[in-house]
Write an enzyme that holds these catalytic residues in place. Structure first.
Site, mmCIF file in Angstrom:
data_model
loop_
_atom_site.group_PDB
_atom_site.id
_atom_site.type_symbol
_atom_site.label_atom_id
_atom_site.label_comp_id
_atom_site.label_asym_id
_atom_site.label_seq_id
_atom_site.Cartn_x
_atom_site.Cartn_y
_atom_site.Cartn_z
ATOM 1 N N ASP A 103 0.867 -1.169 0.000
ATOM 2 C CA ASP A 103 0.000 0.000 0.000
ATOM 3 C C ASP A 103 0.906 1.221 0.000
ATOM 4 O O ASP A 103 1.824 1.323 0.817
ATOM 5 C CB ASP A 103 -0.887 -0.008 1.250
ATOM 6 C CG ASP A 103 -2.260 0.565 0.992
ATOM 7 O OD1 ASP A 103 -2.325 1.688 0.461
ATOM 8 O OD2 ASP A 103 -3.252 -0.108 1.318
ATOM 9 N N ASP A 211 -2.892 4.781 -2.518
ATOM 10 C CA ASP A 211 -3.949 5.418 -1.724
ATOM 11 C C ASP A 211 -4.293 6.813 -2.255
ATOM 12 O O ASP A 211 -3.391 7.642 -2.454
ATOM 13 C CB ASP A 211 -3.424 5.534 -0.288
ATOM 14 C CG ASP A 211 -4.501 5.854 0.726
ATOM 15 O OD1 ASP A 211 -5.366 4.999 0.943
ATOM 16 O OD2 ASP A 211 -4.459 6.969 1.294
ATOM 17 N N GLU A 274 -6.077 4.025 -6.193
ATOM 18 C CA GLU A 274 -7.368 4.253 -5.530
ATOM 19 C C GLU A 274 -7.797 5.678 -5.843
ATOM 20 O O GLU A 274 -7.079 6.625 -5.533
ATOM 21 C CB GLU A 274 -7.245 4.064 -4.017
ATOM 22 C CG GLU A 274 -8.605 4.057 -3.350
ATOM 23 C CD GLU A 274 -8.624 4.693 -1.959
ATOM 24 O OE1 GLU A 274 -9.560 4.404 -1.197
ATOM 25 O OE2 GLU A 274 -7.739 5.501 -1.637
ATOM 26 N N HIS A 346 -11.402 -2.433 3.357
ATOM 27 C CA HIS A 346 -11.348 -2.011 4.756
ATOM 28 C C HIS A 346 -12.085 -0.693 5.005
ATOM 29 O O HIS A 346 -12.168 -0.247 6.146
ATOM 30 C CB HIS A 346 -9.878 -1.887 5.187
ATOM 31 C CG HIS A 346 -9.183 -0.791 4.440
ATOM 32 N ND1 HIS A 346 -8.964 -0.860 3.076
ATOM 33 C CD2 HIS A 346 -8.701 0.412 4.835
ATOM 34 C CE1 HIS A 346 -8.360 0.250 2.677
ATOM 35 N NE2 HIS A 346 -8.189 1.033 3.722
ATOM 36 N N ASP A 347 -12.562 -0.031 3.950
ATOM 37 C CA ASP A 347 -13.306 1.225 4.103
ATOM 38 C C ASP A 347 -14.800 1.049 3.898
ATOM 39 O O ASP A 347 -15.561 1.989 4.103
ATOM 40 C CB ASP A 347 -12.831 2.263 3.068
ATOM 41 C CG ASP A 347 -11.396 2.704 3.268
ATOM 42 O OD1 ASP A 347 -10.919 2.692 4.418
ATOM 43 O OD2 ASP A 347 -10.758 3.070 2.259
HETATM 44 O O1 TEU Z 1 -9.381 5.961 1.532
HETATM 45 C C1 TEU Z 1 -9.775 7.046 0.794
HETATM 46 C C2 TEU Z 1 -11.208 7.421 0.778
HETATM 47 O O2 TEU Z 1 -11.554 8.434 0.214
HETATM 48 C C3 TEU Z 1 -12.265 6.645 1.418
HETATM 49 O O3 TEU Z 1 -12.499 5.398 1.041
HETATM 50 C C4 TEU Z 1 -12.302 6.996 2.850
HETATM 51 O O4 TEU Z 1 -12.147 5.948 3.706
HETATM 52 C C5 TEU Z 1 -13.589 7.685 3.072
HETATM 53 O O5 TEU Z 1 -13.411 8.599 4.067
HETATM 54 C C6 TEU Z 1 -14.698 6.744 3.389
HETATM 55 O O6 TEU Z 1 -15.836 7.468 3.717
HETATM 56 C C7 TEU Z 1 -8.034 5.741 1.693
HETATM 57 C C8 TEU Z 1 -7.816 4.541 2.598
HETATM 58 O O7 TEU Z 1 -8.310 3.403 1.951
HETATM 59 C C9 TEU Z 1 -8.435 4.806 3.917
HETATM 60 O O8 TEU Z 1 -8.390 3.709 4.775
HETATM 61 C C10 TEU Z 1 -7.710 5.967 4.529
HETATM 62 O O9 TEU Z 1 -8.339 6.340 5.733
HETATM 63 C C11 TEU Z 1 -7.675 7.170 3.601
HETATM 64 O O10 TEU Z 1 -7.369 6.848 2.261
HETATM 65 C C12 TEU Z 1 -6.610 8.127 4.052
HETATM 66 O O11 TEU Z 1 -5.355 7.566 3.856
#
Ligand code: TEU
Length: 580
Positions: A103, A211, A274, A346-347
């Site tokens: 990542d 990310d 992403e 995970h989000d």
């Molecule tokens: O996520 C980016 C993102 O915009 C979303 O998926 C985020 O979690 C959103 O706030 C959900 O409502 C990435 C990562 O996958 C996430 O875990 C991190 O918190 C974020 O970036 C910051 O690094």
């Protein structure tokens, strides 16, 4: 066996598995998963048949955002192990014929990263410009309400700017206060990041999941200022997203990264960006191989279709909206570029609880969702536990939550009297990121076999019924169904490469489509409802005698009749026939 497909990129027939290390497997009893824990479960991944492991962050981090706040890009957090553990894991993954992708979190660092510590120390420090420092809004005094340089809100509640007492300026953080945004306008920043990426590739890793990589170019005016965003009705902050999503220099930065990091390296690497807010047209540019940017992107359209005003305001999903969205992406990237396919990560709350039925039809809806997703054109991603049909946490109390986004939202909404505690808890039960972050359920022993200690977040109490040990031995389990799907992608070129044609676009319950490659045609059917549903396609007779390749009901459907039998609740079927 994997067929080799001439002219096709290797990842067309590959499946990626996401490991979220905190919750995967704990080897030392501290309640948090670690690298040795992952190493101890590689048999599970090998049996599943995945080709690539994407490892969520394991770098040193204060863990304000569960590792997405990195304080040292070239190390391993002691919670997860050591660099030696990492090298051993990588070697074992490679020995088993799999790849490992890291990542890459380079939109921001932790505020405890030495770069930021220096940058913050004085306005004259050579690293000052490595981050987005700005004075208070003109005519206002720093620290006063409304004096922030722009009105943007952060993704984790509150302003996206933090006033810093040391120098009286503000720094930008699109995520938490402890995740200051790096200034990609500064070539030294870019060079340092590229050097770090080369270091990991030299170490043997097989690529990166990047990310929020489409946030790195901000819409900065010639005088260095950033624009305000529109404030939604009743909103506390302006929406900065249009000013940093796929910003003016994004393609230039990604092409430069490609030249500096990936060009001339061995084949077989994987890059996936992403990209919240990315459109089909952007994605064509990002993933056109001739432009040399990234191999594929994660888009967010399909996981936002059930959002109302925001992610906390959940509406039922209209299947026709899902088909329109996926259909557009399939068509848009049919000739140039490539899709990535996912439900869970995970989000996101787990799809079986969100779009399926995690009660009576849990196994059937989990396998139906998997079938529909994996049979699209694109590279599928499986998030840990998805292959077991694990369900959302649905916590009852706020003290069970760990995620910064959930906790901040709860506190902010209560503070501003925007919602009751009860309605907030209900929203978290549906949408919190913690829904998918509970420990992987390995077996029926205490704490699901995840840890011998106290898990950092509660284990879902359904682990005695839903766990890997039981499913390994059960040929009709969700796990074995995922195995079949992965085997099918490996063996059948029509899955990896076939054209895509949506069928029954106006049906609110049945998802149906064709994939065609050479003389082979596949028909994919999924019932997104608890009612039996007819298959209403034009040429049902053409499928008489077709081979039923996959079905998620044991008794299986038969086709010796001239029509396709109706679909049972949450049933999925894949047929194959030879044409022309
Ligand atoms: O996520 C980016 C993102 O915009 C979303 O998926 C985020 O979690 C959103 O706030 C959900 O409502 C990435 C990562 O996958 C996430 O875990 C991190 O918190 C974020 O970036 C910051 O690094």
């Amino acid at each position: 066996m994997t067929v080799s497909l001439p002219d096709a990129p290797w990842w067309a027939s590959a499946v990626v598995y996401q490991v979220y290390p905190r919750s995967f497997a704990d080897s030392d009893g501290d309640g948090i998963g670690d690298l040795r824990g992952i190493a101890s479960k590689l048999d599970h991944l090998e049996l599943l048949g995945v080709d690539v492991i994407w490892l969520s962050p394991v770098y040193p981090s204060p863990q304000d955002d569960a590792g997405y706040d990195i304080s040292d890009y070239q190390g391993i957090d002691p919670t997860f192990g050591t660099l030696d553990d990492f090298d051993a894991l990588l070697a074992d993954v490679h020995a088993r014929g799999m790849k490992l992708v890291m990542d890459l979190v380079v939109n921001h660092t932790s505020d405890e990263h030495p770069w930021f510590v220096k940058s913050r120390s004085s306005q004259d420090h050579p690293k000052r410009d490595w981050y987005w420092w700005r004075p208070a809004r003109e005519g206002m005094e720093a620290g006063q309400p409304g004096a922030e340089p722009t009105n943007w809100g952060s993704a984790f509640s509150g302003s996206a700017w933090q006033h810093d007492e040391v120098t009286g300026e503000y720094y930008l953080h699109l995520f938490s206060r402890k995740q200051p945004d790096l200034n990609w306008e500064n070539p030294e920043v870019r060079e340092a990041l590229y050097a770090m990426m080369r270091w990991w590739l030299d170490r043997g890793v097989d690529g990166f999941r990047m990310d929020v990589i489409n946030f790195i170019s901000k819409d900065m005016a010639a005088d260095g200022s950033l624009p305000d965003g529109d404030v939604p009705d009743g909103g506390l902050f302006g929406n900065g997203r249009p000013h940093f999503t796929c910003g003016p220099r994004i393609h230039e930065f990604l092409q430069e990264m490609h030249r500096e990091v990936f060009a001339g390296r061995r084949s077989g690497l994987l890059t996936v960006g992403e990209m919240p807010g990315v459109t089909v047209n952007d994605a064509i540019l990002f993933t056109d191989p001739a432009r040399a940017e990234v191999d594929m992107v994660f888009q967010f359209e399909h996981v936002e279709l059930d959002h109302g005003a925001d992610k906390w305001d959940v509406r039922p999903l209209r299947l026709t909206d899902l088909k329109k969205s996926f259909g557009r992406w399939q068509l848009g990237l049919a000739d140039v570029g490539w899709n990535s396919l996912y439900w869970d990560n995970h989000d996101a709350p787990r799809a079986v609880s969100r779009f399926g039925d995690d009660g009576e039809f849990r196994e059937r809806s989990a396998t139906m969702l998997a079938t529909v997703l994996h049979l699209h054109r694109g590279t599928p991603y499986v998030y840990q536990g998805e292959e077991l049909g694990m369900t959302g946490a649905h916590f009852e109390r706020i003290d069970q939550y760990r995620d910064i986004e959930s906790l901040n939202h709860f506190a902010e909404a209560l503070e501003h009297g925007r919602a009751t505690e009860e309605s907030l808890l209900e929203a978290l039960r549906a949408s919190s990121r913690d829904n998918s972050r509970t420990p992987v359920q390995w077996d029926a022993t205490e704490n699901a076999g995840f840890t011998t200690g106290e898990p950092w977040i509660a284990v879902n109490p359904n682990y005695p019924e839903i766990n890997a040990a039981e499913q390994h031995d059960n040929p009709s389990s969700v796990f074995h169904f995922y195995r079949s799907l992965i085997t099918l992608r490996h063996a059948e070129p029509a899955v990896a490469l076939g054209d895509f044609t949506m069928l029954m676009p106006d049906d609110e319950a049945v998802y149906a489509f064709l994939r065609r490659h050479g003389q082979t045609e596949l028909l994919v059917l999924g019932n997104f409802s608890t009612e039996p549903r007819p298959v209403l396609i034009f040429d049902t007779a053409a499928w008489t005698g077709a081979q039923l390749v996959l079905c998620n009901i044991d008794s299986g459907a038969v086709t010796d009749d001239s029509s396709l039998p109706e679909l049972q609740p949450w049933e999925a079927r894949v047929y194959r026939r030879q044409v022309g």
